[in-house]
Design an enzyme around this catalytic site. Structure first.
Site, PDB file in Angstrom:
ATOM      1  N   HIS A   1       0.804  -1.214   0.000  1.00  0.00           N
ATOM      2  CA  HIS A   1       0.000   0.000   0.000  1.00  0.00           C
ATOM      3  C   HIS A   1       0.853   1.288   0.000  1.00  0.00           C
ATOM      4  O   HIS A   1       0.861   2.040  -0.953  1.00  0.00           O
ATOM      5  CB  HIS A   1      -0.906   0.021   1.230  1.00  0.00           C
ATOM      6  CG  HIS A   1      -1.798  -1.173   1.349  1.00  0.00           C
ATOM      7  ND1 HIS A   1      -2.861  -1.420   0.497  1.00  0.00           N
ATOM      8  CD2 HIS A   1      -1.791  -2.208   2.233  1.00  0.00           C
ATOM      9  CE1 HIS A   1      -3.461  -2.540   0.862  1.00  0.00           C
ATOM     10  NE2 HIS A   1      -2.843  -3.036   1.900  1.00  0.00           N
TER      11      HIS A   1
HETATM   12  O1  RIB Z   1      -5.027  -0.211   4.592  1.00  0.00           O
HETATM   13  C1  RIB Z   1      -3.631  -0.132   4.407  1.00  0.00           C
HETATM   14  C2  RIB Z   1      -3.036   0.932   5.268  1.00  0.00           C
HETATM   15  O2  RIB Z   1      -3.273   0.627   6.636  1.00  0.00           O
HETATM   16  C3  RIB Z   1      -1.503   1.029   5.135  1.00  0.00           C
HETATM   17  O3  RIB Z   1      -1.113   2.352   5.354  1.00  0.00           O
HETATM   18  C4  RIB Z   1      -1.007   0.139   6.231  1.00  0.00           C
HETATM   19  O4  RIB Z   1       0.274   0.542   6.727  1.00  0.00           O
HETATM   20  C5  RIB Z   1      -2.039   0.369   7.295  1.00  0.00           C
HETATM   21  O5  RIB Z   1      -1.670   1.541   8.002  1.00  0.00           O
END
Ligand code: RIB
Ligand code: CA
Length: 314
Positions: free
Chosen positions: A241
């Site tokens: 992500h």
């Molecule tokens: O949903 C993904 C996000 O949530 C990313 O930033 C991961 O690090 C968690 O914080």
């Protein structure tokens, strides 16, 4: 000209990869890293940012600790996906340099307001609490920022923390609402895009072949994510992500973004943190962009290119 950038994060193994990308490149003037409670508590995210900074040899970059709880909701974590300490299998250690005394929200205001309008980009890799607090204190910060590039939200992908919400927005929906309702220009890289960037054994081996500590750290965290994804989600390939935010700042052409009206559900317990992303909006009627897709092969190639240069003079 280098890109003046601040990264707000809740490391977190995918935050860690994004930080190592930013630490490694000479295309970014990294003004600061600010941390927030999210994946793991705020004390751990602040410590982890200092650890990742030392691994990268970038103690020139100040770290500012931020909010230890959301604006209204109770703190919630995602440690099952990041390890109890937020660093996957990596054991935390005492760093040479710690956080600055100034709170993150104050540092955000100072660092952005002391630069010309429209110059500083803010990357957000976690709950948006620090920026919301800064905007409450200094509303003109919103239009002073060049853009906010935030990992958060979901539209076609559904949710990852609940059926209808992505973790960062779910963790502090009120902060996300206040940021998206401000004059700030937000580029949101939600699950619709980040779920397209996935780890594979081949990709991990590519990173493992890079002979430096940041790359070794990232490879270990990718391996951890792969194992957890199989154990918890039953899926064979973990999504990456937060690295997408750094990739967007360096190579926005790799992302398919469209103007959108983006709103957040703040009250319903069932759909808390849901992002209502409306594409049927005139470009002139919104400041925000939504990422519908990404060229994931090129993003991973960029990650490898950046990590290969980690440790070189900046
Ligand atoms: O949903 C993904 C996000 O949530 C990313 O930033 C991961 O690090 C968690 O914080
Ligand atoms: Ca994160």
């Amino acid at each position: 000209m280098k890109i003046p950038l601040i990264i707000d994060c809740d490391p977190g193994v995918d935050d860690a990869t994004g930080l190592q990308m930013a630490f490694a490149t000479d295309q970014i003037e990294l003004l600061a890293v600010t941390t927030v409670g999210g994946n793991v508590p705020a004390t751990a995210t602040a410590r982890n940012a200092c650890i990742l900074r030392q691994i990268a040899g970038r103690e020139d970059v100040p770290v500012f600790a931020g909010a230890d709880r959301p604006l209204r909701r109770n703190p919630a974590g995602a440690g099952e996906f990041h390890g109890a300490e937020g660093l996957g299998d990596l054991s935390p250690f005492e760093t040479r340099k710690g956080v600055e005394a100034e709170p993150a929200a104050d540092a955000l205001i100072r660092l952005v307001m002391e630069r010309p309008a429209g110059e500083v980009t803010l990357i957000m890799m976690g709950p948006m609490t620090n920026l919301a607090l800064a905007l409450r204190k200094e509303p003109s910060l919103a239009s002073r920022l060049k853009q906010v590039v935030a990992m958060g939200g979901a539209r076609s992908e559904g949710g990852n923390i609940t059926a209808s919400a992505e973790f960062n927005i779910w963790a502090d929906p009120d902060a996300a609402h206040e940021v998206l309702s401000s004059p700030a220009k937000v580029v949101m890289l939600g699950l619709d895009a980040t779920h397209q960037v996935r780890v594979s054994e081949e990709r991990i081996q590519t990173i493992e072949a890079i002979d430096n500590d940041p790359a070794r750290t990232v490879a270990a965290m990718l391996r951890f994510s792969q194992r957890i994804e199989r154990e918890i989600v039953g899926w064979h390939s973990a999504p990456l992500h937060d690295p997408c935010t750094v990739a967007y700042v360096l190579a926005p052409e790799l992302f398919d973004v469209v103007p959108a009206d983006i709103r957040v559900e703040c009250d319903s317990d069932l759909t808390r943190g849901h992002t209502a992303v409306e594409f049927r909006v005139k470009p002139e009627d919104t400041r925000h962009l939504w990422a519908k897709g990404v060229r994931d092969r090129e993003v991973f190639y960029l990650i490898g290119q950046l990590l290969a240069r980690a440790g070189e003079p900046k």
